[in-house]
Design a protein around this motif. Structure first.
Motif, PDB file in Angstrom:
ATOM      1  N   SER A  71      48.427 -39.651  24.992  1.00 27.80           N
ATOM      2  CA  SER A  71      47.083 -39.164  24.519  1.00 27.80           C
ATOM      3  C   SER A  71      47.120 -39.992  23.166  1.00 27.80           C
ATOM      4  CB  SER A  71      46.957 -37.522  24.302  1.00 27.80           C
ATOM      5  OG  SER A  71      47.276 -36.881  25.290  1.00 27.80           O
ATOM      6  N   VAL A  72      47.248 -41.110  23.151  1.00 28.28           N
ATOM      7  CA  VAL A  72      47.061 -42.085  21.892  1.00 28.28           C
ATOM      8  C   VAL A  72      45.707 -42.933  22.433  1.00 28.28           C
ATOM      9  CG1 VAL A  72      47.894 -44.036  20.528  1.00 28.28           C
ATOM     10  CG2 VAL A  72      49.266 -42.055  21.293  1.00 28.28           C
ATOM     11  N   PRO A  73      44.743 -42.991  21.737  1.00 28.50           N
ATOM     12  CA  PRO A  73      43.431 -43.710  22.024  1.00 28.50           C
ATOM     13  C   PRO A  73      43.693 -45.023  21.913  1.00 28.50           C
ATOM     14  CG  PRO A  73      42.971 -41.951  20.584  1.00 28.50           C
ATOM     15  CD  PRO A  73      44.522 -41.888  20.646  1.00 28.50           C
ATOM     16  N   VAL A  74      43.197 -45.881  22.876  1.00 27.28           N
ATOM     17  CA  VAL A  74      43.333 -47.258  22.670  1.00 27.28           C
ATOM     18  C   VAL A  74      41.829 -48.168  22.776  1.00 27.28           C
ATOM     19  CG1 VAL A  74      44.098 -49.688  23.708  1.00 27.28           C
ATOM     20  CG2 VAL A  74      45.576 -47.702  23.646  1.00 27.28           C
ATOM     21  N   ALA A  75      41.566 -48.860  21.867  1.00 21.89           N
ATOM     22  CA  ALA A  75      40.214 -49.407  21.876  1.00 21.89           C
ATOM     23  C   ALA A  75      40.319 -50.782  21.648  1.00 21.89           C
ATOM     24  CB  ALA A  75      39.422 -48.695  20.709  1.00 21.89           C
ATOM     25  N   TRP A  76      39.524 -51.698  22.265  1.00 25.78           N
ATOM     26  CA  TRP A  76      39.298 -53.089  22.350  1.00 25.78           C
ATOM     27  C   TRP A  76      38.112 -53.407  21.241  1.00 25.78           C
ATOM     28  CZ3 TRP A  76      42.782 -56.372  24.450  1.00 25.78           C
ATOM     29  CH2 TRP A  76      43.668 -55.938  25.227  1.00 25.78           C
ATOM     30  N   THR A  77      38.443 -54.648  20.365  1.00 23.73           N
ATOM     31  CA  THR A  77      37.594 -54.811  19.433  1.00 23.73           C
ATOM     32  C   THR A  77      36.985 -56.251  19.802  1.00 23.73           C
ATOM     33  OG1 THR A  77      39.118 -55.834  17.829  1.00 23.73           O
ATOM     34  CG2 THR A  77      38.368 -53.539  17.512  1.00 23.73           C
ATOM     35  N   GLY A  78      37.694 -56.977  20.600  1.00 27.97           N
ATOM     36  CA  GLY A  78      37.434 -58.104  21.237  1.00 27.97           C
ATOM     37  C   GLY A  78      38.262 -58.735  22.310  1.00 27.97           C
ATOM     38  N   ALA A  79      37.565 -59.395  23.333  1.00 29.35           N
ATOM     39  CA  ALA A  79      38.461 -59.819  24.504  1.00 29.35           C
ATOM     40  C   ALA A  79      37.667 -61.244  24.840  1.00 29.35           C
ATOM     41  CB  ALA A  79      38.255 -58.647  25.761  1.00 29.35           C
ATOM     42  N   SER A  80      38.882 -62.176  25.016  1.00 32.78           N
ATOM     43  CA  SER A  80      38.318 -63.501  25.342  1.00 32.78           C
ATOM     44  C   SER A  80      37.943 -63.572  26.791  1.00 32.78           C
ATOM     45  CB  SER A  80      39.181 -64.670  25.059  1.00 32.78           C
ATOM     46  OG  SER A  80      40.392 -64.292  25.926  1.00 32.78           O
ATOM     47  N   ASP A  81      36.965 -64.758  27.369  1.00 29.09           N
ATOM     48  CA  ASP A  81      36.779 -64.931  28.666  1.00 29.09           C
ATOM     49  C   ASP A  81      38.253 -65.023  29.511  1.00 29.09           C
ATOM     50  OD1 ASP A  81      34.113 -64.698  28.287  1.00 29.09           O
ATOM     51  OD2 ASP A  81      33.804 -66.774  28.077  1.00 29.09           O
ATOM     52  N   THR A  82      39.046 -65.710  28.670  1.00 28.66           N
ATOM     53  CA  THR A  82      40.427 -65.870  29.445  1.00 28.66           C
ATOM     54  C   THR A  82      41.251 -64.423  29.764  1.00 28.66           C
ATOM     55  OG1 THR A  82      41.004 -67.964  28.506  1.00 28.66           O
ATOM     56  CG2 THR A  82      42.696 -67.068  29.177  1.00 28.66           C
ATOM     57  N   LEU A  83      41.231 -63.688  28.820  1.00 28.38           N
ATOM     58  CA  LEU A  83      41.723 -62.282  29.071  1.00 28.38           C
ATOM     59  C   LEU A  83      40.833 -61.542  29.942  1.00 28.38           C
ATOM     60  CD1 LEU A  83      43.789 -60.149  28.422  1.00 28.38           C
ATOM     61  CD2 LEU A  83      42.401 -59.400  26.323  1.00 28.38           C
ATOM     62  N   ARG A  84      39.700 -61.726  30.072  1.00 27.38           N
ATOM     63  CA  ARG A  84      38.783 -61.132  31.056  1.00 27.38           C
ATOM     64  C   ARG A  84      39.117 -61.425  32.612  1.00 27.38           C
ATOM     65  NH1 ARG A  84      34.950 -57.630  29.283  1.00 27.38           N
ATOM     66  NH2 ARG A  84      34.609 -57.722  26.859  1.00 27.38           N
ATOM     67  N   ARG A  85      39.280 -62.808  32.457  1.00 28.54           N
ATOM     68  CA  ARG A  85      39.412 -63.332  33.970  1.00 28.54           C
ATOM     69  C   ARG A  85      40.836 -62.901  34.478  1.00 28.54           C
ATOM     70  NH1 ARG A  85      36.530 -67.860  31.725  1.00 28.54           N
ATOM     71  NH2 ARG A  85      38.516 -68.691  30.919  1.00 28.54           N
ATOM     72  N   GLY A  86      41.965 -62.853  33.516  1.00 23.43           N
ATOM     73  CA  GLY A  86      43.274 -62.575  34.173  1.00 23.43           C
ATOM     74  C   GLY A  86      43.182 -61.133  34.489  1.00 23.43           C
ATOM     75  N   VAL A  87      42.534 -60.126  33.708  1.00 27.19           N
ATOM     76  CA  VAL A  87      42.458 -58.798  33.957  1.00 27.19           C
ATOM     77  C   VAL A  87      41.788 -58.491  35.441  1.00 27.19           C
ATOM     78  CG1 VAL A  87      41.269 -56.640  33.373  1.00 27.19           C
ATOM     79  CG2 VAL A  87      42.577 -57.975  31.663  1.00 27.19           C
ATOM     80  N   ALA A  88      40.636 -59.393  35.637  1.00 29.92           N
ATOM     81  CA  ALA A  88      39.925 -59.286  36.696  1.00 29.92           C
ATOM     82  C   ALA A  88      40.800 -59.869  37.995  1.00 29.92           C
ATOM     83  CB  ALA A  88      38.675 -59.984  36.690  1.00 29.92           C
ATOM     84  N   VAL A  89      41.479 -60.921  37.924  1.00 28.40           N
ATOM     85  CA  VAL A  89      42.071 -61.685  38.997  1.00 28.40           C
ATOM     86  C   VAL A  89      43.408 -60.743  39.571  1.00 28.40           C
ATOM     87  CG1 VAL A  89      43.930 -63.469  39.553  1.00 28.40           C
ATOM     88  CG2 VAL A  89      41.644 -63.840  38.492  1.00 28.40           C
TER      89      VAL A  89
END
Length: 105
Positions: A71-89
């Protein structure tokens, strides 16, 4: 690896390194575990990530899972296209939960 920004040590996002590949995974894990063990909400900034591989993404996914279980909240303040592509792949959207518009570079 991740490093704290020097602005506000208690609320500053953990800035992820530009190179998040296999050699960075152990340090990233240690940093994220320390943040999780602190028990406070965690903000991550992935806007500088220029290289990422499955090892680092697995660390991020495990951290997200463990944070949710604790129950520890995690928030993202920024995400590069590279990071997004890796998560998607790797199909890790449900675990890593990058927001739709988190300061994409």
């Amino acid at each position: 690896m991740a490093k704290k920004s020097t602005q506000n040590a208690t609320q500053a996002p953990l800035a992820l390194e530009a190179d998040l590949r296999l050699t960075a995974a152990p340090a990233l894990r240690d940093t994220l575990l320390a943040a999780l063990n602190a028990g406070a909400a965690v903000q991550l900034d992935g806007s500088a990530v220029a290289q990422v591989d499955a090892a680092a993404l697995q660390v991020l996914a495990a951290f997200s899972r463990d944070a949710r279980a604790a129950s520890v909240p995690v928030a993202w303040t920024g995400a590069s296209d590279t990071l997004r592509r890796g998560v998607a792949v790797l199909g890790l959207h449900a675990l890593i939960e990058l927001p739709a518009h988190a300061g994409v570079n």
